[in-house]
Design a protein around this motif. Structure first.
Motif, PDB file in Angstrom:
ATOM      1  N   PRO A   9     -57.729  45.625 -33.215  1.00  0.00           N
ATOM      2  CA  PRO A   9     -57.100  45.187 -34.478  1.00  0.00           C
ATOM      3  C   PRO A   9     -58.403  45.021 -35.522  1.00  0.00           C
ATOM      4  CG  PRO A   9     -56.088  43.842 -32.836  1.00  0.00           C
ATOM      5  CD  PRO A   9     -57.248  44.629 -32.125  1.00  0.00           C
ATOM      6  N   ALA A  10     -57.892  44.889 -36.748  1.00  0.00           N
ATOM      7  CA  ALA A  10     -58.767  44.591 -37.704  1.00  0.00           C
ATOM      8  C   ALA A  10     -59.438  43.145 -37.483  1.00  0.00           C
ATOM      9  CB  ALA A  10     -58.406  44.918 -39.104  1.00  0.00           C
ATOM     10  N   GLY A  11     -60.775  42.943 -37.684  1.00  0.00           N
ATOM     11  CA  GLY A  11     -61.114  41.652 -37.540  1.00  0.00           C
ATOM     12  C   GLY A  11     -61.409  41.027 -38.943  1.00  0.00           C
ATOM     13  N   ALA A  12     -61.325  41.806 -39.715  1.00  0.00           N
ATOM     14  CA  ALA A  12     -61.881  41.523 -41.434  1.00  0.00           C
ATOM     15  C   ALA A  12     -60.954  42.667 -42.243  1.00  0.00           C
ATOM     16  CB  ALA A  12     -63.107  41.362 -41.376  1.00  0.00           C
ATOM     17  N   ARG A  13     -60.886  42.197 -43.677  1.00  0.00           N
ATOM     18  CA  ARG A  13     -60.433  42.835 -44.661  1.00  0.00           C
ATOM     19  C   ARG A  13     -61.159  44.305 -44.607  1.00  0.00           C
ATOM     20  NH1 ARG A  13     -62.047  44.142 -49.987  1.00  0.00           N
ATOM     21  NH2 ARG A  13     -60.227  45.041 -51.238  1.00  0.00           N
ATOM     22  N   GLU A  14     -62.448  44.460 -44.506  1.00  0.00           N
ATOM     23  CA  GLU A  14     -63.125  45.533 -44.258  1.00  0.00           C
ATOM     24  C   GLU A  14     -62.928  46.741 -43.165  1.00  0.00           C
ATOM     25  OE1 GLU A  14     -64.900  42.595 -46.607  1.00  0.00           O
ATOM     26  OE2 GLU A  14     -64.600  42.710 -44.664  1.00  0.00           O
ATOM     27  N   GLU A  15     -61.870  46.092 -42.298  1.00  0.00           N
ATOM     28  CA  GLU A  15     -61.449  46.935 -41.223  1.00  0.00           C
ATOM     29  C   GLU A  15     -59.849  47.542 -41.329  1.00  0.00           C
ATOM     30  OE1 GLU A  15     -62.488  44.840 -37.569  1.00  0.00           O
ATOM     31  OE2 GLU A  15     -64.629  45.044 -37.897  1.00  0.00           O
ATOM     32  N   ALA A  16     -59.321  46.572 -41.934  1.00  0.00           N
ATOM     33  CA  ALA A  16     -57.934  46.844 -42.525  1.00  0.00           C
ATOM     34  C   ALA A  16     -57.592  48.205 -43.160  1.00  0.00           C
ATOM     35  CB  ALA A  16     -57.270  45.697 -43.180  1.00  0.00           C
ATOM     36  N   LEU A  17     -56.330  48.610 -43.197  1.00  0.00           N
ATOM     37  CA  LEU A  17     -55.886  49.988 -43.619  1.00  0.00           C
ATOM     38  C   LEU A  17     -54.991  49.717 -44.557  1.00  0.00           C
ATOM     39  CD1 LEU A  17     -55.450  51.593 -40.027  1.00  0.00           C
ATOM     40  CD2 LEU A  17     -57.506  52.015 -41.549  1.00  0.00           C
ATOM     41  N   PRO A  18     -55.380  50.445 -45.677  1.00  0.00           N
ATOM     42  CA  PRO A  18     -54.402  50.300 -46.876  1.00  0.00           C
ATOM     43  C   PRO A  18     -53.312  51.239 -47.002  1.00  0.00           C
ATOM     44  CG  PRO A  18     -56.456  51.795 -47.505  1.00  0.00           C
ATOM     45  CD  PRO A  18     -56.716  51.460 -45.962  1.00  0.00           C
ATOM     46  N   LEU A  19     -52.198  50.897 -47.734  1.00  0.00           N
ATOM     47  CA  LEU A  19     -50.891  51.361 -48.025  1.00  0.00           C
ATOM     48  C   LEU A  19     -50.730  51.068 -49.431  1.00  0.00           C
ATOM     49  CD1 LEU A  19     -48.577  50.544 -45.110  1.00  0.00           C
ATOM     50  CD2 LEU A  19     -50.253  52.757 -45.178  1.00  0.00           C
ATOM     51  N   GLY A  20     -50.268  52.109 -50.291  1.00  0.00           N
ATOM     52  CA  GLY A  20     -49.742  51.798 -51.504  1.00  0.00           C
ATOM     53  C   GLY A  20     -48.814  52.550 -52.177  1.00  0.00           C
ATOM     54  N   SER A  21     -48.326  52.163 -53.228  1.00  0.00           N
ATOM     55  CA  SER A  21     -47.319  53.139 -54.064  1.00  0.00           C
ATOM     56  C   SER A  21     -47.547  53.214 -55.550  1.00  0.00           C
ATOM     57  CB  SER A  21     -45.864  52.171 -54.268  1.00  0.00           C
ATOM     58  OG  SER A  21     -46.204  50.955 -54.935  1.00  0.00           O
ATOM     59  N   GLY A  22     -49.151  52.651 -55.607  1.00  0.00           N
ATOM     60  CA  GLY A  22     -49.662  52.794 -57.098  1.00  0.00           C
ATOM     61  C   GLY A  22     -49.651  51.385 -57.750  1.00  0.00           C
ATOM     62  N   ARG A  23     -48.442  50.659 -57.402  1.00  0.00           N
ATOM     63  CA  ARG A  23     -48.150  49.507 -57.987  1.00  0.00           C
ATOM     64  C   ARG A  23     -48.312  48.176 -56.826  1.00  0.00           C
ATOM     65  NH1 ARG A  23     -43.186  49.178 -61.373  1.00  0.00           N
ATOM     66  NH2 ARG A  23     -44.694  49.761 -62.725  1.00  0.00           N
ATOM     67  N   LEU A  24     -47.660  48.581 -55.438  1.00  0.00           N
ATOM     68  CA  LEU A  24     -47.727  47.565 -54.509  1.00  0.00           C
ATOM     69  C   LEU A  24     -48.653  48.023 -53.571  1.00  0.00           C
ATOM     70  CD1 LEU A  24     -46.444  45.706 -52.591  1.00  0.00           C
ATOM     71  CD2 LEU A  24     -45.002  47.298 -52.023  1.00  0.00           C
ATOM     72  N   GLY A  25     -49.723  47.160 -53.393  1.00  0.00           N
ATOM     73  CA  GLY A  25     -50.999  47.591 -52.532  1.00  0.00           C
ATOM     74  C   GLY A  25     -50.588  46.356 -51.266  1.00  0.00           C
TER      75      GLY A  25
END
Length: 632
Positions: A9-25
């Motif tokens: 798992p990600a231990g911090a934001r710098e390891e988390a994975l981004p999803l987005g719709s252009g508006r919703l992040g």
């Protein structure tokens, strides 16, 4: 393989994975017993519509705010065969692990049309927690819908709504922003009503249809360009970063495209330095280099739709900037300074960098011309780009007359680029007026040394057309060295690409990958996207250049990429380009017209050819730039 994947798992934001719709992040952390998803809405800001500048007040820029944390709670404390991944091609996030003989699996994807996030959980029962990052109140609806809503102090309302439907959770956000000159909605109930309607629409679609629609929309953009630099090792992303191989550059290139697709869509606001993924309360957009750098690859990487938020923002900004130009400078045209925000701030503001720097209009206007140069849409140039281009040039004509000359080499480079693009646009549109005549008649002073902006992203310096200036630029780059943070490394890679030195550009990209990115490949120090998108632009420049009116093929191919294929890169003039190379030599070229029939000039290592490209027709050429109709 266009995937990022990890075994923990990600231990911090710098390891988390981004999803987005252009508006919703959404940033997904992938915890075993708790899945944390940090949520943002690109419209949630402090502030309100700005009063006309009085001439002696410097307001603060508005701040981009975090919105909420969504948590799926429940599951074993330990897991076997853990895997967390983001598929860049589909936009789908997956986390899976085994506990005993059972498999637990989570999937998530954002719908670009509905601006809704769907999360599906199989193999485990989980509970749902929703917590606002700002003070707010919780509410429920129909027993299966939960939400939180509130109001930014002295500002807009907001809401987050989550609906549970079997094994799937649908989540959406709403904020009260309605445009730079309109008072925001300040009633949280109204925001929650709008969010409820969207999440109910998504729930009626169901997971399968929702996922299919979201993936099709994403792939329609992502699949336009592919890049292969060799066999991709089946290793976790962290191990690949620790033992770099040449295919990591292809992943970095496509990751930048992914971030632009998920962070900037038609109808949304332009991306902040952190994109739409922001856990902090002090994120400020810049009208300076970070904002523009984020959009450098939009046209060449075949994502003109993702460029639209910035182009629309510039058009709106020019209207507000005309008031500022008159109030602060007694000038016609329009002006903008270092910082801006969704309220179209154009007056000096903020303490970082050079808040009073008045050159943002010149730099932003370049994006208008670039969009036209790639699309060739005369109607768009006349109706949308020309007013802002002309207004910016009008301001700087007055500014030059009042101040004598620009304050720095960079100011000179930006002004020269603006004036050049204005004259090109006037020629296309057949316009001659006092501003066009003024630009034609002015002679800009020479700088002591050229600014590197004129090499890239500008086009005033070129190895072939202006060799002496190019030599000066090279000496400046050598003196600067190869160090720096992410955005600096990416920009220098693009500069070396324009100079035709692929190995030096590759060295900088390698440094970026080894020292300048976090575990999730997001640019580090500081954590913002300009380095990612700048790297994507640099790689495109290494493979194809068209800023001089000709198509330069593999102009800065590094020796580290001896074999490869790129499909779908775009050139100015409206041409899609495919390239195949082996042993460091071009083997084949494919050209597709994206508009009217046109003749283009190709160059490769001293060879030149003129070919006619027709709409939607693939023209194949061999390594000698001759016809290769039988080539596949």
């Amino acid at each position: 393989m266009t995937r990022l994947w990890f075994t923990a798992p990600a231990g911090a934001r710098e390891e988390a994975l981004p999803l987005g719709s252009g508006r919703l992040g959404a940033l997904c952390f992938g915890g075993v017993d708790t899945e944390l998803v940090q949520l943002n809405d690109d419209r949630l800001w402090t502030g309100s519509p700005l009063p006309p500048p009085p001439g002696d007040v410097e307001p603060d820029s508005a701040k981009y705010l975090p919105l909420a944390n969504l948590m799926l709670v429940g599951g074993p404390a330990r897991a076997d065969s853990y895997r967390r991944e983001l598929d860049l091609r589909t936009g789908v996030y997956t986390m899976a692990y085994r506990t005993g003989s059972a498999e637990v699996r989570r999937e998530a994807v954002c719908h670009g049309g509905l601006h809704v996030l769907a999360l599906r959980v199989t193999g485990a029962q989980v509970g749902l927690l929703l917590r606002g990052a700002l003070p707010g109140e919780h509410f429920t609806s129909s027993g299966r819908v939960v939400g939180v809503r509130g109001r930014v102090p002295q500002g807009m309302a907001w809401a987050v709504v989550a609906a549970v439907d079997g094994d799937t959770v649908f989540v959406t956000t709403e904020a009260g922003y309605r445009g730079p000159g309109t008072e925001p909605v300040d009633d949280p109930t109204e925001c929650s009503r709008l969010a409820l309607a969207r999440v109910e629409w998504a729930r009626r679609l169901g997971w399968a249809s929702f996922r299919d629609e979201a993936v099709r929309s994403h792939q329609a953009l992502f699949d336009r360009v592919s890049l292969q630099l060799g066999p991709v090792p089946d290793l976790p992303t962290g191990e690949r970063l620790a033992r770099p191989d040449r295919t990591l550059a292809a992943l970095l290139f496509q990751y930048g495209r992914y971030l632009l697709i998920t962070g900037s869509r038609p109808g949304t606001l332009p991306a902040t330095p952190q994109g739409i993924w922001n856990p902090h309360t002090d994120s400020v957009p810049h009208a300076g280099d970070t904002l523009r750098m984020t959009y450098w690859p939009a046209e060449a990487a075949a994502l003109p739709e993702c460029h639209e938020p910035l182009l629309e923002f510039v058009a709106k900004l020019s209207g507000f900037g005309s008031v500022t130009a008159k109030a602060l400078h007694g000038a016609p045209g329009w002006v903008a300074h270092h910082n801006s925000d969704p309220w179209c701030l154009t007056t000096p503001a903020g303490e970082d960098g050079d808040p009073a720097w008045p050159m943002a209009a010149a730099w932003l206007s370049r994006h208008l011309w670039e969009h036209y140069a790639f699309s060739g849409d005369d109607g768009w140039l006349r109706d949308h780009a020309w007013p802002a281009l002309r207004g910016a040039a009008e301001f700087f004509l007055h500014w030059l007359g009042s101040n004598g000359e620009p304050a720095s080499a960079m100011d000179l480079a930006l002004t020269a680029e603006l004036f050049s693009n204005l004259l090109l646009a006037a020629g296309v549109l057949g316009i001659r007026d006092d501003v066009v005549d003024g630009v034609r008649g002015i002679e800009l002073p020479e700088a002591d040394r050229p600014h590197l902006f004129g090499l890239y992203p500008g086009d005033q310096i070129d190895r072939v057309r202006t060799p002496e200036l190019a030599d000066e630029a090279e000496r400046a780059l050598v003196a600067m060295g190869d160090g720096g943070t992410g955005w600096s490394l990416a920009w220098k890679a693009a500069l070396w690409a324009r100079l035709g030195d692929g190995d030096r550009a590759h060295t900088l990209l390698s440094t970026l990958l080894s020292d300048g990115v976090h575990g999730n490949l997001l640019c580090a120090e500081p954590c913002q996207l300009d380095g990612n998108l700048g790297a994507t632009a640099a790689i495109a420049e290494m493979l194809l250049q068209s800023h001089t009116g000709e198509l330069r093929l593999l102009p800065a191919l590094p020796s580290a990429w001896p074999t490869g294929v790129v499909r779908g890169l775009r050139a100015r003039g409206g041409v899609a380009v495919d390239l195949w190379w082996d042993e460091g030599e071009l083997r084949a070229v494919g050209l597709r017209g994206l508009g009217a029939e046109k003749t283009v000039t190709l160059t490769y290592r001293g060879r030149t050819a003129e070919v006619t490209v027709r709409p939607d027709m693939l023209l194949m050429l061999d390594e000698r730039l001759g016809s290769a109709d039988g080539l596949t």
